[in-house]
Design a protein around this motif. Structure first.
Motif, PDB file in Angstrom:
ATOM      1  N   SER A  23       0.819  -1.209   0.000  1.00 35.81           N
ATOM      2  CA  SER A  23       0.000   0.000   0.000  1.00 35.81           C
ATOM      3  C   SER A  23       0.855   1.262   0.000  1.00 35.81           C
ATOM      4  N   PHE A  24       1.939   1.218   0.756  1.00 32.70           N
ATOM      5  CA  PHE A  24       2.786   2.408   0.906  1.00 32.70           C
ATOM      6  C   PHE A  24       3.523   2.749  -0.383  1.00 32.70           C
ATOM      7  N   PHE A  25       4.025   1.721  -1.061  1.00 36.92           N
ATOM      8  CA  PHE A  25       4.890   1.973  -2.206  1.00 36.92           C
ATOM      9  C   PHE A  25       4.167   1.974  -3.554  1.00 36.92           C
ATOM     10  N   THR A  26       3.016   1.317  -3.664  1.00 34.32           N
ATOM     11  CA  THR A  26       2.412   1.164  -4.990  1.00 34.32           C
ATOM     12  C   THR A  26       1.035   1.788  -5.133  1.00 34.32           C
ATOM     13  N   PHE A  27       0.259   1.918  -4.041  1.00 34.25           N
ATOM     14  CA  PHE A  27      -1.119   2.359  -4.190  1.00 34.25           C
ATOM     15  C   PHE A  27      -1.200   3.879  -4.302  1.00 34.25           C
ATOM     16  N   SER A  28      -1.848   4.337  -5.357  1.00 31.29           N
ATOM     17  CA  SER A  28      -2.087   5.764  -5.568  1.00 31.29           C
ATOM     18  C   SER A  28      -3.365   5.908  -6.366  1.00 31.29           C
ATOM     19  N   CYS A  29      -4.439   6.313  -5.705  1.00 30.50           N
ATOM     20  CA  CYS A  29      -5.754   6.380  -6.339  1.00 30.50           C
ATOM     21  C   CYS A  29      -5.726   7.343  -7.525  1.00 30.50           C
ATOM     22  N   PRO A  30      -6.261   6.952  -8.688  1.00 34.04           N
ATOM     23  CA  PRO A  30      -6.235   7.835  -9.860  1.00 34.04           C
ATOM     24  C   PRO A  30      -7.164   9.035  -9.752  1.00 34.04           C
ATOM     25  N   CYS A  31      -8.184   8.941  -8.874  1.00 34.87           N
ATOM     26  CA  CYS A  31      -9.120  10.053  -8.668  1.00 34.87           C
ATOM     27  C   CYS A  31      -9.754  10.494  -9.983  1.00 34.87           C
ATOM     28  N   HIS A  32     -10.231   9.542 -10.748  1.00 28.47           N
ATOM     29  CA  HIS A  32     -10.828   9.817 -12.047  1.00 28.47           C
ATOM     30  C   HIS A  32     -12.068   8.939 -12.202  1.00 28.47           C
ATOM     31  N   VAL A  33     -13.079   9.507 -12.830  1.00 29.73           N
ATOM     32  CA  VAL A  33     -14.342   8.791 -13.005  1.00 29.73           C
ATOM     33  C   VAL A  33     -14.119   7.499 -13.796  1.00 29.73           C
ATOM     34  N   GLY A  34     -14.679   6.404 -13.297  1.00 29.46           N
ATOM     35  CA  GLY A  34     -14.591   5.126 -13.980  1.00 29.46           C
ATOM     36  C   GLY A  34     -13.325   4.343 -13.701  1.00 29.46           C
ATOM     37  N   GLN A  35     -12.300   5.006 -13.204  1.00 28.19           N
ATOM     38  CA  GLN A  35     -11.039   4.325 -12.929  1.00 28.19           C
ATOM     39  C   GLN A  35     -10.880   3.972 -11.453  1.00 28.19           C
ATOM     40  N   ASN A  36     -11.513   4.770 -10.588  1.00 28.47           N
ATOM     41  CA  ASN A  36     -11.370   4.516  -9.145  1.00 28.47           C
ATOM     42  C   ASN A  36     -11.861   3.133  -8.756  1.00 28.47           C
ATOM     43  N   LEU A  37     -13.052   2.768  -9.261  1.00 28.16           N
ATOM     44  CA  LEU A  37     -13.635   1.481  -8.874  1.00 28.16           C
ATOM     45  C   LEU A  37     -12.757   0.328  -9.346  1.00 28.16           C
ATOM     46  N   ILE A  38     -12.335   0.382 -10.614  1.00 30.54           N
ATOM     47  CA  ILE A  38     -11.501  -0.697 -11.157  1.00 30.54           C
ATOM     48  C   ILE A  38     -10.181  -0.775 -10.404  1.00 30.54           C
ATOM     49  N   TYR A  39      -9.575   0.381 -10.164  1.00 29.40           N
ATOM     50  CA  TYR A  39      -8.267   0.423  -9.487  1.00 29.40           C
ATOM     51  C   TYR A  39      -8.377  -0.098  -8.055  1.00 29.40           C
ATOM     52  N   GLY A  40      -9.397   0.367  -7.329  1.00 29.21           N
ATOM     53  CA  GLY A  40      -9.548  -0.050  -5.941  1.00 29.21           C
ATOM     54  C   GLY A  40      -9.862  -1.530  -5.814  1.00 29.21           C
ATOM     55  N   LEU A  41     -10.789  -2.027  -6.642  1.00 29.17           N
ATOM     56  CA  LEU A  41     -11.128  -3.448  -6.581  1.00 29.17           C
ATOM     57  C   LEU A  41      -9.978  -4.332  -7.040  1.00 29.17           C
ATOM     58  N   ALA A  42      -9.191  -3.843  -8.011  1.00 29.39           N
ATOM     59  CA  ALA A  42      -8.036  -4.625  -8.461  1.00 29.39           C
ATOM     60  C   ALA A  42      -7.029  -4.791  -7.337  1.00 29.39           C
ATOM     61  N   PHE A  43      -6.749  -3.715  -6.611  1.00 25.07           N
ATOM     62  CA  PHE A  43      -5.802  -3.816  -5.495  1.00 25.07           C
ATOM     63  C   PHE A  43      -6.388  -4.603  -4.336  1.00 25.07           C
ATOM     64  N   LEU A  44      -7.702  -4.634  -4.234  1.00 26.24           N
ATOM     65  CA  LEU A  44      -8.326  -5.386  -3.151  1.00 26.24           C
ATOM     66  C   LEU A  44      -8.435  -6.869  -3.471  1.00 26.24           C
ATOM     67  N   GLY A  45      -8.823  -7.206  -4.732  1.00 31.06           N
ATOM     68  CA  GLY A  45      -9.136  -8.583  -5.050  1.00 31.06           C
ATOM     69  C   GLY A  45      -8.044  -9.379  -5.724  1.00 31.06           C
ATOM     70  N   VAL A  46      -7.273  -8.742  -6.627  1.00 33.84           N
ATOM     71  CA  VAL A  46      -6.276  -9.494  -7.391  1.00 33.84           C
ATOM     72  C   VAL A  46      -5.184 -10.075  -6.486  1.00 33.84           C
ATOM     73  N   PRO A  47      -4.587  -9.312  -5.565  1.00 30.73           N
ATOM     74  CA  PRO A  47      -3.598  -9.930  -4.671  1.00 30.73           C
ATOM     75  C   PRO A  47      -4.182 -11.063  -3.835  1.00 30.73           C
ATOM     76  N   ALA A  48      -5.447 -10.916  -3.419  1.00 30.00           N
ATOM     77  CA  ALA A  48      -6.083 -11.992  -2.648  1.00 30.00           C
ATOM     78  C   ALA A  48      -6.218 -13.251  -3.502  1.00 30.00           C
ATOM     79  N   LEU A  49      -6.586 -13.078  -4.775  1.00 31.81           N
ATOM     80  CA  LEU A  49      -6.710 -14.232  -5.671  1.00 31.81           C
ATOM     81  C   LEU A  49      -5.354 -14.897  -5.897  1.00 31.81           C
ATOM     82  N   ILE A  50      -4.313 -14.084  -6.076  1.00 32.73           N
ATOM     83  CA  ILE A  50      -2.969 -14.642  -6.265  1.00 32.73           C
ATOM     84  C   ILE A  50      -2.522 -15.393  -5.019  1.00 32.73           C
ATOM     85  N   LEU A  51      -2.774 -14.831  -3.846  1.00 28.81           N
ATOM     86  CA  LEU A  51      -2.409 -15.506  -2.599  1.00 28.81           C
ATOM     87  C   LEU A  51      -3.172 -16.817  -2.429  1.00 28.81           C
TER      88      LEU A  51
END
Length: 302
Positions: A23-51
């Protein structure tokens, strides 16, 4: 057992540390319409799926369950199908329980942290409750809300509404995180209770069985290592003419060019008959070829 508990605790601690660094080194919200949801869910779900996938892959029971299931020998066997299905379901549940430790920890920690959820859901929050009437179009309204996770992009008149929206989203995220932890803890506890209730063994008998299985696996691993070493030593001795590690080697064998070519290259398991395999090219050579007399005395000059 204690080893499983310790292993799960170590996995959870490493996951928490990794999530904080991630979170400290890679997460930076784009603050743009349509991108926030994809970006936030990707950081929330994709690492969990990989783990989760890594958890399955690192569990020896996974490979014990799937290895050799398409072998002709498996087709010849006719076990009790119902018992086999129950056993497979039990093992799958055990594997899944171990594999879920890291992804559930990741999800719980990220939800309690709240940053990913705030980024993903900011543009879908209503600000009418905070005394703010945005006289803009719906698209412009979503654009303003999408910029809320980035303080520097929010107009000064919306600072108070922005802070309250962020607090609301963090509250929702943290409540979801604690609910996830509570559900997992209750599920694990009830699963152990049900497993204990339906166990055919008493408490002390179960402890004895666990100890037996652990000791049997350790002894089997030791025997496997020693047996394979002694078996391979016979083939190496046939090829080189002496046993590795011997102190008094009086003669050595000189392999021919054809023999070097026979044991070199790529190889996989080679089936010899219905019950046996050749494990390597050297193994195949040792079982087929007769030993010639190309020896050299070690006390003589070559």
């Amino acid at each position: 057992g204690k080893e499983v508990v310790i292993a799960n605790a170590v996995i959870a601690i490493l996951t928490i540390g990794g999530q904080q660094l991630f979170s400290f080194f890679t997460f930076s919200c784009p603050c743009h319409v349509g991108q926030n949801l994809i970006y936030g869910l990707a950081f929330l779900g994709v690492p969990a799926l990989i783990l989760l996938i890594v958890g399955y892959a690192l569990n020896n029971q996974t490979w014990r369950l799937v290895t050799g299931k398409r072998s002709p020998l498996q087709e010849d066997a006719t076990p009790n199908r119902l018992l086999q299905c129950r056993l497979i379901c039990f093992v799958l549940c055990s594997i899944t329980g171990r594999a879920l430790v890291a992804p559930v920890t990741w999800l719980a920690v990220t939800l309690i942290n709240g940053s990913y959820y705030v980024c993903a859901m900011s543009e879908y929050v209503s600000v009418n409750y905070y005394g703010t009437n945005l006289n803009v179009t719906a698209r412009e309204r979503r654009g303003i809300l999408a910029a809320f996770p980035c303080r520097q992009l929010v107009p000064p008149e919306l600072t108070r509404a922005r802070d309250e929206v962020i607090l609301l989203l963090r509250y929702q995220s943290q409540v979801a995180g604690w609910l996830l932890i509570a559900v997992v803890v209750i599920t694990v506890f009830l699963s152990y209770c049900l497993a204990s209730c339906f166990s055919p063994l008493s408490f002390l008998h179960f402890r004895y069985w666990s100890s037996y299985v652990h000791n049997e696996q350790e002894l089997f691993d030791e025997a496997t290592d020693q047996h394979s070493r002694l078996y391979a030593m016979q083939h190496v001795k046939k090829f080189f003419g002496f046993v590795p590690g011997s102190e008094n080697v009086k003669e050595i064998r000189i392999p021919s060019l054809r023999e070097w070519q026979a044991i070199s290259g790529l190889a996989f398991l080679k089936r010899v008959d219905k019950e046996h395999y050749d494990y390597s090219l050297l193994h195949d050579w040792a079982l087929k070829e007769s030993v010639d007399k190309k020896y050299l005395k070690t006390d003589e000059d070559p």
